[in-house]
Design a protein around this motif. Structure first.
Motif, PDB file in Angstrom:
ATOM      1  N   GLN A   6       2.557   7.159 -24.431  1.00  0.00           N
ATOM      2  CA  GLN A   6       2.118   8.341 -23.689  1.00  0.00           C
ATOM      3  C   GLN A   6       2.920   9.548 -24.147  1.00  0.00           C
ATOM      4  O   GLN A   6       4.098   9.619 -23.806  1.00  0.00           O
ATOM      5  CB  GLN A   6       2.306   8.081 -22.183  1.00  0.00           C
ATOM      6  N   PRO A   7       2.393  10.429 -24.979  1.00  0.00           N
ATOM      7  CA  PRO A   7       1.011  10.456 -25.479  1.00  0.00           C
ATOM      8  C   PRO A   7       0.848   9.480 -26.652  1.00  0.00           C
ATOM      9  O   PRO A   7       1.836   9.023 -27.205  1.00  0.00           O
ATOM     10  CB  PRO A   7       0.865  11.892 -25.970  1.00  0.00           C
ATOM     11  N   GLN A  15      10.268  -0.594 -20.321  1.00  0.00           N
ATOM     12  CA  GLN A  15       9.390  -1.209 -19.324  1.00  0.00           C
ATOM     13  C   GLN A  15       8.664  -2.425 -19.891  1.00  0.00           C
ATOM     14  O   GLN A  15       8.376  -3.377 -19.166  1.00  0.00           O
ATOM     15  CB  GLN A  15       8.344  -0.199 -18.839  1.00  0.00           C
ATOM     16  N   ALA A  16       8.369  -2.385 -21.174  1.00  0.00           N
ATOM     17  CA  ALA A  16       7.668  -3.513 -21.806  1.00  0.00           C
ATOM     18  C   ALA A  16       8.554  -4.756 -21.767  1.00  0.00           C
ATOM     19  O   ALA A  16       8.084  -5.869 -21.512  1.00  0.00           O
ATOM     20  CB  ALA A  16       7.294  -3.160 -23.246  1.00  0.00           C
ATOM     21  N   LEU A  17       9.840  -4.553 -22.001  1.00  0.00           N
ATOM     22  CA  LEU A  17      10.786  -5.678 -21.953  1.00  0.00           C
ATOM     23  C   LEU A  17      10.796  -6.276 -20.550  1.00  0.00           C
ATOM     24  O   LEU A  17      10.748  -7.499 -20.370  1.00  0.00           O
ATOM     25  CB  LEU A  17      12.183  -5.172 -22.333  1.00  0.00           C
ATOM     26  N   ALA A  18      10.819  -5.405 -19.553  1.00  0.00           N
ATOM     27  CA  ALA A  18      10.895  -5.851 -18.156  1.00  0.00           C
ATOM     28  C   ALA A  18       9.609  -6.569 -17.728  1.00  0.00           C
ATOM     29  O   ALA A  18       9.645  -7.442 -16.860  1.00  0.00           O
ATOM     30  CB  ALA A  18      11.155  -4.652 -17.245  1.00  0.00           C
ATOM     31  N   LEU A  27      -0.082  -6.040 -28.045  1.00  0.00           N
ATOM     32  CA  LEU A  27       0.063  -4.591 -27.930  1.00  0.00           C
ATOM     33  C   LEU A  27       1.350  -4.129 -28.583  1.00  0.00           C
ATOM     34  O   LEU A  27       2.425  -4.672 -28.283  1.00  0.00           O
ATOM     35  CB  LEU A  27       0.221  -4.192 -26.463  1.00  0.00           C
ATOM     36  N   ASN A  28       1.248  -3.143 -29.425  1.00  0.00           N
ATOM     37  CA  ASN A  28       2.458  -2.418 -29.808  1.00  0.00           C
ATOM     38  C   ASN A  28       2.791  -1.477 -28.665  1.00  0.00           C
ATOM     39  O   ASN A  28       1.890  -0.954 -28.001  1.00  0.00           O
ATOM     40  CB  ASN A  28       2.211  -1.574 -31.067  1.00  0.00           C
ATOM     41  N   VAL A  29       4.072  -1.255 -28.455  1.00  0.00           N
ATOM     42  CA  VAL A  29       4.495  -0.370 -27.377  1.00  0.00           C
ATOM     43  C   VAL A  29       5.403   0.696 -27.969  1.00  0.00           C
ATOM     44  O   VAL A  29       6.290   0.390 -28.770  1.00  0.00           O
ATOM     45  CB  VAL A  29       5.245  -1.152 -26.282  1.00  0.00           C
ATOM     46  N   THR A  30       5.130   1.950 -27.583  1.00  0.00           N
ATOM     47  CA  THR A  30       5.972   3.025 -28.088  1.00  0.00           C
ATOM     48  C   THR A  30       6.405   3.918 -26.933  1.00  0.00           C
ATOM     49  O   THR A  30       6.224   3.580 -25.765  1.00  0.00           O
ATOM     50  CB  THR A  30       5.240   3.752 -29.251  1.00  0.00           C
ATOM     51  N   ALA A  48      -1.339   5.988 -17.543  1.00  0.00           N
ATOM     52  CA  ALA A  48      -0.495   6.958 -16.841  1.00  0.00           C
ATOM     53  C   ALA A  48       0.927   6.400 -16.790  1.00  0.00           C
ATOM     54  O   ALA A  48       1.121   5.180 -16.663  1.00  0.00           O
ATOM     55  CB  ALA A  48      -1.028   7.189 -15.436  1.00  0.00           C
ATOM     56  N   ALA A  49       1.909   7.292 -16.895  1.00  0.00           N
ATOM     57  CA  ALA A  49       3.305   6.866 -17.043  1.00  0.00           C
ATOM     58  C   ALA A  49       3.729   5.906 -15.930  1.00  0.00           C
ATOM     59  O   ALA A  49       4.458   4.955 -16.189  1.00  0.00           O
ATOM     60  CB  ALA A  49       4.205   8.087 -17.081  1.00  0.00           C
ATOM     61  N   ASP A  50       3.260   6.110 -14.714  1.00  0.00           N
ATOM     62  CA  ASP A  50       3.713   5.246 -13.610  1.00  0.00           C
ATOM     63  C   ASP A  50       2.789   4.039 -13.390  1.00  0.00           C
ATOM     64  O   ASP A  50       2.906   3.332 -12.394  1.00  0.00           O
ATOM     65  CB  ASP A  50       3.901   6.055 -12.320  1.00  0.00           C
ATOM     66  N   HIS A  51       1.845   3.827 -14.309  1.00  0.00           N
ATOM     67  CA  HIS A  51       0.949   2.667 -14.175  1.00  0.00           C
ATOM     68  C   HIS A  51       1.100   1.654 -15.303  1.00  0.00           C
ATOM     69  O   HIS A  51       0.276   0.754 -15.447  1.00  0.00           O
ATOM     70  CB  HIS A  51      -0.511   3.123 -14.086  1.00  0.00           C
ATOM     71  N   PHE A  52       2.147   1.805 -16.089  1.00  0.00           N
ATOM     72  CA  PHE A  52       2.310   0.893 -17.236  1.00  0.00           C
ATOM     73  C   PHE A  52       2.392  -0.574 -16.778  1.00  0.00           C
ATOM     74  O   PHE A  52       1.726  -1.440 -17.346  1.00  0.00           O
ATOM     75  CB  PHE A  52       3.567   1.269 -18.043  1.00  0.00           C
ATOM     76  N   ALA A  53       3.198  -0.829 -15.745  1.00  0.00           N
ATOM     77  CA  ALA A  53       3.412  -2.222 -15.308  1.00  0.00           C
ATOM     78  C   ALA A  53       2.104  -2.871 -14.847  1.00  0.00           C
ATOM     79  O   ALA A  53       1.822  -4.018 -15.207  1.00  0.00           O
ATOM     80  CB  ALA A  53       4.463  -2.269 -14.205  1.00  0.00           C
ATOM     81  N   THR A  54       1.286  -2.142 -14.086  1.00  0.00           N
ATOM     82  CA  THR A  54       0.006  -2.713 -13.629  1.00  0.00           C
ATOM     83  C   THR A  54      -0.961  -2.886 -14.790  1.00  0.00           C
ATOM     84  O   THR A  54      -1.700  -3.877 -14.856  1.00  0.00           O
ATOM     85  CB  THR A  54      -0.679  -1.836 -12.553  1.00  0.00           C
TER      86      THR A  54
END
Ligand code: ATR
Length: 289
Positions: free
Chosen positions: A21-22, A79-82, A70-73, A51-57
């Motif tokens: 994001q972005p 958050q991806a680790l968690a 998924l690649n994560v940037t 959205a930044a606060d919806h990554f976990a869901t």
């Protein structure tokens, strides 16, 4: 392995992607889709910008394999680790993940290929370099530096000196990584350059132009290798100064391309074809070719 039907993406396609994001300016979709096309795979690689606060869901909703990987940037790597159930040693040490794999049984695995990307870039652009021979000096103590230190230690670097403007952040890394690392204040950098085999810029200095970190690269041993993680511009001032001093250099674009190789393999189950000139493609996208 599903191969293309010749009609584009079928209902059996393997779906992967990149999440940030972005995400608009990410080169990853173009690179991975070039590899998909070259291999004739029934597959796709798409950008996601939750959205930044919806990554976990968002990630939790992919459990079971709606998306294979998924690649994560930025800004989601921590958050991806968690969010993962299983974490590789490298991702744990780096404190961040740039790759999530969604197993069919619902398990989410996290890995980090940024460090291997650094090592792969060094092997490609400074062939024969021995990481175990001399100390490393790394400039910066943010997320990028942390991932690099993890990979360097696993690869056998005898000592890693972490130099940072905010010395406390360097001390935090030393507390996490232990006795083979040390925190160095900017004013003491020169002392450490004299016997360094590898010098890495992991700060954002030099991004978009400008001088880059102030380091007397001409004082390093003649066979030292200088790496810049910044790839815009491709030839940073830092790399130009290293070159002017006669040192071998490794650029940030090669790192970016090398981290993508193991991620492609993890998502699509086969290595990307070396026939595709992804560097040429990336240089065009960057306006460098
Ligand atoms: P990243 O995840 O890309 O590493 P970061 O965590 O924001 O991003 O870290 C940026 C790094 O660049 C830090 O080491 C930062 O130094 P500080 O910890 O002192 O902030 C470094 N950096 C950025 N701008 C800098 C500047 N003008 N002078 C020196 N270091 C700078």
């Amino acid at each position: 392995m599903s191969h293309s039907t010749g009609f584009g993406i079928s209902g059996a396609a393997i779906v992967g992607g990149v999440c940030g994001q972005p995400i608009k300016h990410s080169m990853s979709p173009i690179l991975h889709n070039a590899w998909i096309q070259a291999a004739g795979l029934d597959a796709a690689y798409v950008p996601f910008a939750p959205a930044a606060d919806h990554f976990a869901t968002f990630v939790d909703g992919l459990r079971g394999g709606a998306v294979r990987g998924l690649n994560v940037t930025i800004p989601f790597k921590e958050q991806a680790l968690a969010a993962a159930d299983q974490v590789s040693d490298l991702a744990r040490m780096a404190g961040a993940a740039n790759l999530l794999i969604f197993e069919e049984d619902g398990v989410i695995r996290a890995d980090n290929t940024d460090g291997p990307g650094l090592l792969g870039a060094i092997a490609a652009q400074a062939p024969g370099f021995d990481i175990t021979a001399r100390p490393v000096v790394i400039l910066g103590a943010g997320g990028a530096a942390r991932g690099a230190v993890a990979a360097l230690l696993l690869a056998g670097a005898p000592k890693v000196a972490i130099v940072n403007r905010t010395l406390d952040r360097a001390h935090e890394l030393v507390a996490a990584f232990g006795p083979r690392t040390l925190a160095v204040a900017e004013y003491a950098l020169t002392d450490h350059l004299k016997d360094a085999g590898l010098i890495i810029n992991a700060t954002s200095l030099g991004l978009g132009g400008g001088d880059g970190p102030a380091a007397r690269l001409d004082l390093t041993p003649e066979d030292a290798v200088v790496v810049d993680m910044v790839y815009k511009p491709l030839r940073t001032e830092f790399l130009r100064r290293a070159e002017a001093a006669g040192r071998r250099t490794v650029d940030g674009l090669e790192m970016l391309l090398r981290q993508a190789i193991p991620t492609f393999e993890a998502i699509y189950g086969q290595p990307p074809s070396p026939e595709v000139d992804v560097r040429g493609l990336a240089l065009k996208l960057l306006g460098e070719a």
